[in-house]
Write an enzyme that holds these catalytic residues in place. Structure first.
Site, PDB file in Angstrom:
ATOM      1  N   HIS A 111       0.838  -1.206   0.000  1.00 55.03           N
ATOM      2  CA  HIS A 111       0.000   0.000   0.000  1.00 55.03           C
ATOM      3  C   HIS A 111       0.877   1.263   0.000  1.00 55.03           C
ATOM      4  O   HIS A 111       0.593   2.225  -0.700  1.00 55.03           O
ATOM      5  CB  HIS A 111      -0.890   0.045   1.248  1.00 55.03           C
ATOM      6  CG  HIS A 111      -1.925  -1.038   1.337  1.00 55.03           C
ATOM      7  ND1 HIS A 111      -2.104  -1.811   2.461  1.00 55.03           N
ATOM      8  CD2 HIS A 111      -2.862  -1.473   0.443  1.00 55.03           C
ATOM      9  CE1 HIS A 111      -3.093  -2.665   2.268  1.00 55.03           C
ATOM     10  NE2 HIS A 111      -3.567  -2.486   1.049  1.00 55.03           N
TER      11      HIS A 111
ATOM     12  N   LYS B  24     -18.533  -5.864   8.859  1.00 58.25           N
ATOM     13  CA  LYS B  24     -17.274  -6.595   8.856  1.00 58.25           C
ATOM     14  C   LYS B  24     -16.366  -6.044   9.946  1.00 58.25           C
ATOM     15  O   LYS B  24     -16.047  -4.861   9.938  1.00 58.25           O
ATOM     16  CB  LYS B  24     -16.594  -6.389   7.485  1.00 58.25           C
ATOM     17  CG  LYS B  24     -15.991  -7.658   6.896  1.00 58.25           C
ATOM     18  CD  LYS B  24     -15.679  -7.471   5.449  1.00 58.25           C
ATOM     19  CE  LYS B  24     -14.205  -7.468   5.172  1.00 58.25           C
ATOM     20  NZ  LYS B  24     -13.904  -7.230   3.746  1.00 58.25           N
TER      21      LYS B  24
ATOM     22  N   ARG C  47      -2.068  -6.710  -8.406  1.00 61.78           N
ATOM     23  CA  ARG C  47      -1.020  -7.675  -8.087  1.00 61.78           C
ATOM     24  C   ARG C  47      -1.066  -8.880  -9.012  1.00 61.78           C
ATOM     25  O   ARG C  47      -0.060  -9.386  -9.452  1.00 61.78           O
ATOM     26  CB  ARG C  47      -1.176  -8.176  -6.642  1.00 61.78           C
ATOM     27  CG  ARG C  47      -0.741  -7.207  -5.609  1.00 61.78           C
ATOM     28  CD  ARG C  47      -1.291  -7.544  -4.272  1.00 61.78           C
ATOM     29  NE  ARG C  47      -2.741  -7.419  -4.255  1.00 61.78           N
ATOM     30  CZ  ARG C  47      -3.498  -7.506  -3.186  1.00 61.78           C
ATOM     31  NH1 ARG C  47      -2.950  -7.756  -2.028  1.00 61.78           N
ATOM     32  NH2 ARG C  47      -4.797  -7.351  -3.257  1.00 61.78           N
TER      33      ARG C  47
ATOM     34  N   SER D 211      -2.885  -7.778   2.979  1.00 63.37           N
ATOM     35  CA  SER D 211      -3.254  -7.609   4.392  1.00 63.37           C
ATOM     36  C   SER D 211      -3.703  -8.952   4.971  1.00 63.37           C
ATOM     37  O   SER D 211      -3.400  -9.283   6.117  1.00 63.37           O
ATOM     38  CB  SER D 211      -4.381  -6.593   4.523  1.00 63.37           C
ATOM     39  OG  SER D 211      -3.991  -5.353   4.010  1.00 63.37           O
TER      40      SER D 211
HETATM   41  P1  ADP Z   1      -9.736  -3.974  -0.677  1.00 65.64           P
HETATM   42  O1  ADP Z   1     -10.416  -4.633   0.470  1.00 65.64           O
HETATM   43  O2  ADP Z   1     -10.499  -2.845  -1.293  1.00 65.64           O
HETATM   44  O3  ADP Z   1      -9.116  -4.900  -1.717  1.00 65.64           O
HETATM   45  P2  ADP Z   1      -7.039  -3.569   0.296  1.00 65.64           P
HETATM   46  O4  ADP Z   1      -6.662  -2.741   1.476  1.00 65.64           O
HETATM   47  O5  ADP Z   1      -6.779  -5.030   0.391  1.00 65.64           O
HETATM   48  O6  ADP Z   1      -8.549  -3.211   0.041  1.00 65.64           O
HETATM   49  O7  ADP Z   1      -6.340  -3.007  -1.001  1.00 65.64           O
HETATM   50  C1  ADP Z   1      -6.546  -1.704  -1.467  1.00 65.64           C
HETATM   51  C2  ADP Z   1      -5.907  -1.568  -2.842  1.00 65.64           C
HETATM   52  O8  ADP Z   1      -4.496  -1.728  -2.738  1.00 65.64           O
HETATM   53  C3  ADP Z   1      -6.372  -2.614  -3.870  1.00 65.64           C
HETATM   54  O9  ADP Z   1      -6.470  -1.984  -5.135  1.00 65.64           O
HETATM   55  C4  ADP Z   1      -5.261  -3.619  -3.874  1.00 65.64           C
HETATM   56  O10 ADP Z   1      -5.159  -4.284  -5.119  1.00 65.64           O
HETATM   57  C5  ADP Z   1      -4.052  -2.728  -3.645  1.00 65.64           C
HETATM   58  N1  ADP Z   1      -2.946  -3.462  -3.043  1.00 65.64           N
HETATM   59  C6  ADP Z   1      -2.969  -4.217  -1.932  1.00 65.64           C
HETATM   60  N2  ADP Z   1      -1.780  -4.774  -1.699  1.00 65.64           N
HETATM   61  C7  ADP Z   1      -0.956  -4.355  -2.702  1.00 65.64           C
HETATM   62  C8  ADP Z   1       0.424  -4.603  -3.056  1.00 65.64           C
HETATM   63  N3  ADP Z   1       1.163  -5.429  -2.342  1.00 65.64           N
HETATM   64  N4  ADP Z   1       0.909  -3.991  -4.164  1.00 65.64           N
HETATM   65  C9  ADP Z   1       0.114  -3.194  -4.915  1.00 65.64           C
HETATM   66  N5  ADP Z   1      -1.183  -2.936  -4.655  1.00 65.64           N
HETATM   67  C10 ADP Z   1      -1.714  -3.508  -3.564  1.00 65.64           C
END
Ligand code: ADP
Length: 161
Positions: A18, A42, A90, A128
């Protein structure tokens, strides 16, 4: 006129993936708003307030803001005067979901672009969900999350320390 990107997600917790996305977003936009989705159905590992605190501890620049939102993302983007939604890609799995979301959002708000940045080669496996799983099993996640997250994970998993 300053260009604002809205970066929505769960951020439960914020990972180095992130962080990389926000930093690279700042190469394109003047401001990145990290928007932690509040989903009343959630419960996360971290509360929404903790997730916001983490973002604020990690990014000291006024060009990064942290906020929470509920409801339709495109409405919130309008409220924030955002020019684009920022998301990361990803894997092929991400692509299918993101492609659907981006097109639905385009339908709902025709002028609002979604900008995708590819995960960095050393972070494409970072999520995450995996961070939570690995750390709950005692694994070391030092290389994939920032210090404010490590500190809070340690408190959850080793409350006596
Ligand atoms: P969501 O629940 O909306 O998927 P996340 O917090 O998991 O929320 O992710 C938010 C955004 O960040 C998403 O677009 C996800 O693809 C991107 N993201 C998460 N981890 C990575 C990473 N390691 N590299 C690039 N983008 C990421």
């Amino acid at each position: 006129m300053s260009r604002i990107a809205l970066y929505p997600g769960s951020f439960d917790p914020l990972t180095n993936g992130h962080i990389s996305l926000v930093e690279r977003g700042l190469d394109i936009f003047d401001e990145v708003i990290v928007a932690v989705a509040h989903n009343p159905n959630k419960t996360g590992l971290f509360s929404v307030e903790e997730r916001l605190e983490i973002v604020r501890e990690v990014f000291k620049t006024p060009r990064v803001k942290a906020t929470t939102f509920q409801g339709l993302l495109v409405n919130f983007a309008k409220e924030m005067n955002a020019h684009a939604i920022l998301r990361g890609l990803r894997s092929v799995g991400d692509f299918e979901y993101e492609y659907q979301m981006a097109n639905m959002n385009r339908q709902l708000a025709p002028g609002l672009q979604t900008v995708f940045l590819m995960a960095e080669p050393d972070q494409f496996y970072v999520s995450s969900r995996l961070v939570k799983e690995v750390s709950s099993l005692g694994g070391d996640v030092t290389s994939v999350v920032p210090e404010p997250v490590l500190r809070r994970l340690a408190k959850i998993h080793n409350p006596s320390k």
